[in-house]
Design an enzyme around this catalytic site. Sequence first.
Site, PDB file in Angstrom:
ATOM      1  N   ASP A 274       0.811  -1.226   0.000  1.00  0.00           N
ATOM      2  CA  ASP A 274       0.000   0.000   0.000  1.00  0.00           C
ATOM      3  C   ASP A 274       0.844   1.275   0.000  1.00  0.00           C
ATOM      4  OD1 ASP A 274      -2.694  -0.693  -0.209  1.00  0.00           O
ATOM      5  OD2 ASP A 274      -2.948  -1.009   1.945  1.00  0.00           O
TER       6      ASP A 274
ATOM      7  N   ARG B 275       0.437  -1.745   7.462  1.00  0.00           N
ATOM      8  CA  ARG B 275       1.025  -0.534   6.893  1.00  0.00           C
ATOM      9  C   ARG B 275       1.981   0.185   7.847  1.00  0.00           C
ATOM     10  NH1 ARG B 275      -2.639   3.417   3.465  1.00  0.00           N
ATOM     11  NH2 ARG B 275      -0.528   3.868   2.731  1.00  0.00           N
TER      12      ARG B 275
ATOM     13  N   ARG C 210      -9.982   5.790  10.665  1.00  0.00           N
ATOM     14  CA  ARG C 210      -8.543   5.577  10.769  1.00  0.00           C
ATOM     15  C   ARG C 210      -7.918   6.474  11.855  1.00  0.00           C
ATOM     16  NH1 ARG C 210      -6.455   2.937   6.118  1.00  0.00           N
ATOM     17  NH2 ARG C 210      -8.069   1.493   5.459  1.00  0.00           N
TER      18      ARG C 210
ATOM     19  N   HIS D 176     -11.329   7.706   4.606  1.00  0.00           N
ATOM     20  CA  HIS D 176     -10.323   8.749   4.830  1.00  0.00           C
ATOM     21  C   HIS D 176     -10.949  10.086   4.416  1.00  0.00           C
ATOM     22  CE1 HIS D 176      -6.303   6.300   4.400  1.00  0.00           C
ATOM     23  NE2 HIS D 176      -6.457   6.678   5.650  1.00  0.00           N
TER      24      HIS D 176
ATOM     25  N   CYS E 130      -4.519  10.140  -2.922  1.00  0.00           N
ATOM     26  CA  CYS E 130      -3.839   9.156  -2.070  1.00  0.00           C
ATOM     27  C   CYS E 130      -2.397   8.932  -2.523  1.00  0.00           C
ATOM     28  CB  CYS E 130      -4.550   7.804  -2.126  1.00  0.00           C
ATOM     29  SG  CYS E 130      -6.262   7.851  -1.669  1.00  0.00           S
TER      30      CYS E 130
HETATM   31  N1  ARG Z   1      -5.344   0.426   0.839  1.00  0.00           N
HETATM   32  C1  ARG Z   1      -5.025   1.664   1.464  1.00  0.00           C
HETATM   33  C2  ARG Z   1      -5.597   1.687   2.880  1.00  0.00           C
HETATM   34  O1  ARG Z   1      -6.670   1.187   3.065  1.00  0.00           O
HETATM   35  C3  ARG Z   1      -5.558   2.817   0.658  1.00  0.00           C
HETATM   36  C4  ARG Z   1      -5.157   4.147   1.171  1.00  0.00           C
HETATM   37  C5  ARG Z   1      -5.716   5.264   0.358  1.00  0.00           C
HETATM   38  N2  ARG Z   1      -5.122   6.477   0.687  1.00  0.00           N
HETATM   39  C6  ARG Z   1      -5.759   7.606   0.947  1.00  0.00           C
HETATM   40  N3  ARG Z   1      -5.087   8.682   1.139  1.00  0.00           N
HETATM   41  N4  ARG Z   1      -7.074   7.628   1.037  1.00  0.00           N
HETATM   42  O2  ARG Z   1      -4.986   2.192   3.785  1.00  0.00           O
END
Ligand code: ARG
Length: 266
Positions: free
Chosen positions: A57, A82, A136, A165, A259
């Site tokens: 990612d 991550r 998040r 996000h 992103c």
């Molecule tokens: N697969 C990543 C996650 O879920 C995607 C992140 C996307 N990034 C963003 N800035 N919205 O963390």
Amino acid sequence: MCPPEHFAVEYAINPWMEPGAPVDVELAVKQWTRLRETLQGLGHTVHVLPAQPALPDMVYAANGAFSVEGVVYGARFRYPQRSAEADRHRAFYEAFHDAGGGWRFVAPTAVNEGEGDFAYLPAAYGGLVLAGYGFRTEPAAHAEAQEALGRPVISLRLVDPAFYHLDTALAALDDHNITYYPEAFSPSSQRVLAQLFPEAVLADRADAEAFGLNLVSDGRHVILNTEATAMADKVRAAGYAPVHVELTELKRGGGSVKCAVAELRP
Ligand code: ARG
């Protein structure tokens, strides 16, 4: 930006990710390269962070930190898959500092995913940070960011898991105005946004689902996913110049233009 050389969908940490669905890495790199060239063609400098094999990612570079006028507030990822990305970003900013870039790095204690959940409007109310929480980033990180950056931070609650996000539901169009999809936010947060940004460009669910809000703007050019045609019409009607980039592969991981770009605010 970080190239998707090791991009894959191996786990699911947002509703867009379908582990097992094939990802075309070669195509992902091609599309990413086109995005990088588009930004460069518009006169912007792009620094590239090397991709890491076990961090699929990492292409979503926006999540690695949040910088405002020389101060970098570091990220602390929600999911273990991550978490190792944060140090890679930190090393980038510290190397930049040692080369005379002058960044001051502030290590976080609270969970936060960088520009994924933070946006900066330098000319709104003297410099305003918008911050998302609910999926998040923890609200505690909003207070931490305010202390680190010395700018008011407005906390906004995200309520729709598809828009997990802030940068999937809201974007800065220039130094003082935004575009957003109201229903991605709680009713109270919608009220806050309406009060602060009466001139905002409002998007709908289809725009958000096409990742049309996951855009990068330099105040004139608005770079957005090809699929987001209705969103392009809206930004054009508001006086900006939309520039389309095809990012079908990155959408499989739940992201698009914004992103993939960590904006540097020295
Ligand atoms: N697969 C990543 C996650 O879920 C995607 C992140 C996307 N990034 C963003 N800035 N919205 O963390």
